[in-house]
Write a protein that holds these residues in place. Structure first.
Motif, PDB file in Angstrom:
ATOM      1  N   PRO A  17      32.466  41.795  39.165  1.00 25.43           N
ATOM      2  CA  PRO A  17      33.673  42.253  39.860  1.00 25.43           C
ATOM      3  C   PRO A  17      34.961  41.716  39.250  1.00 25.43           C
ATOM      4  CG  PRO A  17      32.005  41.556  41.435  1.00 25.43           C
ATOM      5  CD  PRO A  17      31.515  41.139  40.079  1.00 25.43           C
ATOM      6  N   GLN A  18      34.944  40.471  38.757  1.00 26.88           N
ATOM      7  CA  GLN A  18      36.153  39.902  38.168  1.00 26.88           C
ATOM      8  C   GLN A  18      36.525  40.632  36.876  1.00 26.88           C
ATOM      9  OE1 GLN A  18      35.226  35.579  37.997  1.00 26.88           O
ATOM     10  NE2 GLN A  18      36.995  35.361  39.322  1.00 26.88           N
ATOM     11  N   VAL A  19      35.533  40.908  36.057  1.00 27.51           N
ATOM     12  CA  VAL A  19      35.784  41.638  34.815  1.00 27.51           C
ATOM     13  C   VAL A  19      36.303  43.030  35.128  1.00 27.51           C
ATOM     14  CG1 VAL A  19      34.710  42.645  32.757  1.00 27.51           C
ATOM     15  CG2 VAL A  19      34.099  40.322  33.469  1.00 27.51           C
ATOM     16  N   PHE A  20      35.626  43.713  36.041  1.00 30.19           N
ATOM     17  CA  PHE A  20      36.006  45.086  36.385  1.00 30.19           C
ATOM     18  C   PHE A  20      37.441  45.142  36.895  1.00 30.19           C
ATOM     19  CE2 PHE A  20      35.837  48.967  39.054  1.00 30.19           C
ATOM     20  CZ  PHE A  20      35.365  49.864  38.101  1.00 30.19           C
ATOM     21  N   SER A  21      37.803  44.153  37.712  1.00 28.07           N
ATOM     22  CA  SER A  21      39.163  44.106  38.237  1.00 28.07           C
ATOM     23  C   SER A  21      40.183  43.876  37.126  1.00 28.07           C
ATOM     24  CB  SER A  21      39.267  43.001  39.291  1.00 28.07           C
ATOM     25  OG  SER A  21      40.592  42.841  39.728  1.00 28.07           O
ATOM     26  N   ARG A  22      39.882  42.958  36.206  1.00 26.97           N
ATOM     27  CA  ARG A  22      40.797  42.657  35.107  1.00 26.97           C
ATOM     28  C   ARG A  22      40.984  43.856  34.186  1.00 26.97           C
ATOM     29  NH1 ARG A  22      44.000  38.244  36.047  1.00 26.97           N
ATOM     30  NH2 ARG A  22      42.749  36.508  36.824  1.00 26.97           N
ATOM     31  N   LEU A  23      39.968  44.703  34.090  1.00 31.63           N
ATOM     32  CA  LEU A  23      40.065  45.907  33.273  1.00 31.63           C
ATOM     33  C   LEU A  23      40.701  47.064  34.030  1.00 31.63           C
ATOM     34  CD1 LEU A  23      36.567  45.787  31.510  1.00 31.63           C
ATOM     35  CD2 LEU A  23      38.782  45.316  30.468  1.00 31.63           C
ATOM     36  N   GLU A  24      41.204  46.771  35.222  1.00 30.38           N
ATOM     37  CA  GLU A  24      41.897  47.737  36.075  1.00 30.38           C
ATOM     38  C   GLU A  24      40.980  48.854  36.556  1.00 30.38           C
ATOM     39  OE1 GLU A  24      45.591  48.997  34.341  1.00 30.38           O
ATOM     40  OE2 GLU A  24      46.111  46.963  33.710  1.00 30.38           O
ATOM     41  N   GLY A  25      39.707  48.516  36.734  1.00 33.58           N
ATOM     42  CA  GLY A  25      38.776  49.442  37.370  1.00 33.58           C
ATOM     43  C   GLY A  25      38.633  50.763  36.647  1.00 33.58           C
ATOM     44  N   PHE A  26      38.625  51.832  37.415  1.00 35.36           N
ATOM     45  CA  PHE A  26      38.420  53.166  36.848  1.00 35.36           C
ATOM     46  C   PHE A  26      39.750  53.706  36.322  1.00 35.36           C
ATOM     47  CE2 PHE A  26      34.980  52.746  39.976  1.00 35.36           C
ATOM     48  CZ  PHE A  26      33.887  53.099  39.193  1.00 35.36           C
ATOM     49  N   THR A  27      40.027  53.412  35.053  1.00 30.34           N
ATOM     50  CA  THR A  27      41.251  53.912  34.438  1.00 30.34           C
ATOM     51  C   THR A  27      40.909  54.601  33.128  1.00 30.34           C
ATOM     52  OG1 THR A  27      41.736  52.005  33.043  1.00 30.34           O
ATOM     53  CG2 THR A  27      42.449  51.878  35.338  1.00 30.34           C
ATOM     54  N   LEU A  28      41.885  55.311  32.596  1.00 35.11           N
ATOM     55  CA  LEU A  28      41.684  56.001  31.327  1.00 35.11           C
ATOM     56  C   LEU A  28      41.620  55.046  30.147  1.00 35.11           C
ATOM     57  CD1 LEU A  28      43.979  59.145  31.767  1.00 35.11           C
ATOM     58  CD2 LEU A  28      41.502  59.003  31.947  1.00 35.11           C
ATOM     59  N   LYS A  29      41.855  53.761  30.376  1.00 32.77           N
ATOM     60  CA  LYS A  29      41.738  52.800  29.285  1.00 32.77           C
ATOM     61  C   LYS A  29      40.337  52.808  28.685  1.00 32.77           C
ATOM     62  CE  LYS A  29      45.379  49.498  30.438  1.00 32.77           C
ATOM     63  NZ  LYS A  29      45.707  48.083  30.683  1.00 32.77           N
ATOM     64  N   ALA A  30      39.349  53.164  29.487  1.00 34.43           N
ATOM     65  CA  ALA A  30      37.983  53.202  28.983  1.00 34.43           C
ATOM     66  C   ALA A  30      37.819  54.227  27.873  1.00 34.43           C
ATOM     67  CB  ALA A  30      37.006  53.499  30.117  1.00 34.43           C
TER      68      ALA A  30
END
Length: 237
Positions: A17-30
């Motif tokens: 959860p900490q990693v997912f939050s830092r990556l801003e969750g479901f964003t187009l950055k992926a």
């Protein structure tokens, strides 16, 4: 460790959860693919760390360093020359010390045996072969005995191995071992290096975007997948 980041490694990081939050969750950055994979892997390793001296090598506009706990002394080392389509203007990161120098030049501002941990993301593949021994000599110089390093290194792999890639990987091995580092677990990268479906890889969208930035590599991208070596090494005591 010296192996390709697998899908299972990437997914395990995203399940944190900490990693997912830092990556801003479901964003187009992926959609940037490989950088998202490398950021997730790096954050998964580094977010739990406390009260350490940490340096990011070639951090630029770092996405990972500012996310690390403020109890750590955090340094961002980068010349800001734009290598590998990097940033050219210095970036001040809150709570982080910025040093505009290059590892391998033995800058006196980096004390001997000072850092507990170093890491890099998409940096080492840009270092010329003749400069790699100096890079790792300086790397070893600034690390405390027993200090750890986590490096995510881009490579292109296709259906079959390529002699020039094998030579480059051999140079990584020799440069690491010749300068007092050891692998924390035996290297597991299959040789010759070729693509396997279990590997976490850049998206075709990401590769298309990279073609716009560095068109000289279009031909190799057309027949390869872009993946990341995860190297975890330790300075001998």
């Amino acid at each position: 460790m010296f192996d390709i980041i697998r899908k299972t490694d990437y997914w395990a990081a995203l399940d944190d959860p900490q990693v997912f939050s830092r990556l801003e969750g479901f964003t187009l950055k992926a959609l940037d693919g490989l950088k998202h994979i490398q950021d997730a892997w790096s954050l998964h390793q580094l977010l739990p760390l406390r009260n350490l001296r940490i340096i990011e090598i070639g951090g630029g506009a770092s996405r990972v360093l500012p996310a690390l706990d403020a109890s750590n002394e955090r340094w961002n080392l980068d010349e800001f020359l734009g290598d590998g389509n990097g940033v050219t203007a210095p970036v001040e990161l809150e709570g982080c010390k910025l040093l505009r120098k290059k590892l391998g030049d033995f800058p006196p501002e980096l004390p001997d045996a000072y850092f507990d941990l170093a890491f890099s993301i998409s940096v080492i593949e840009h270092i010329p072969a003749e400069a790699l021994p100096g890079f790792f000599a300086d790397h070893a110089r600034i690390m405390k005995p027993g200090g750890m390093a986590y490096h995510a290194i881009d490579i292109y792999v296709g259906d079959e191995g390529r002699p020039e890639l094998e030579e480059r990987i051999d140079l990584y091995f020799s440069s690491i071992r010749d300068h007092g580092f050891v692998f924390v677990s035996p290297p597991a990268l299959a040789r010759p290096a070729s693509f396997r479906c279990e590997m976490a890889s850049n998206s075709d969208w990401g590769m298309w975007r990279w073609n716009k930035n560095v068109p000289a590599l279009q031909d190799i991208r057309r027949i390869s997948q872009s993946v990341s070596i995860a190297a975890i090494i330790q300075k001998g005591s």
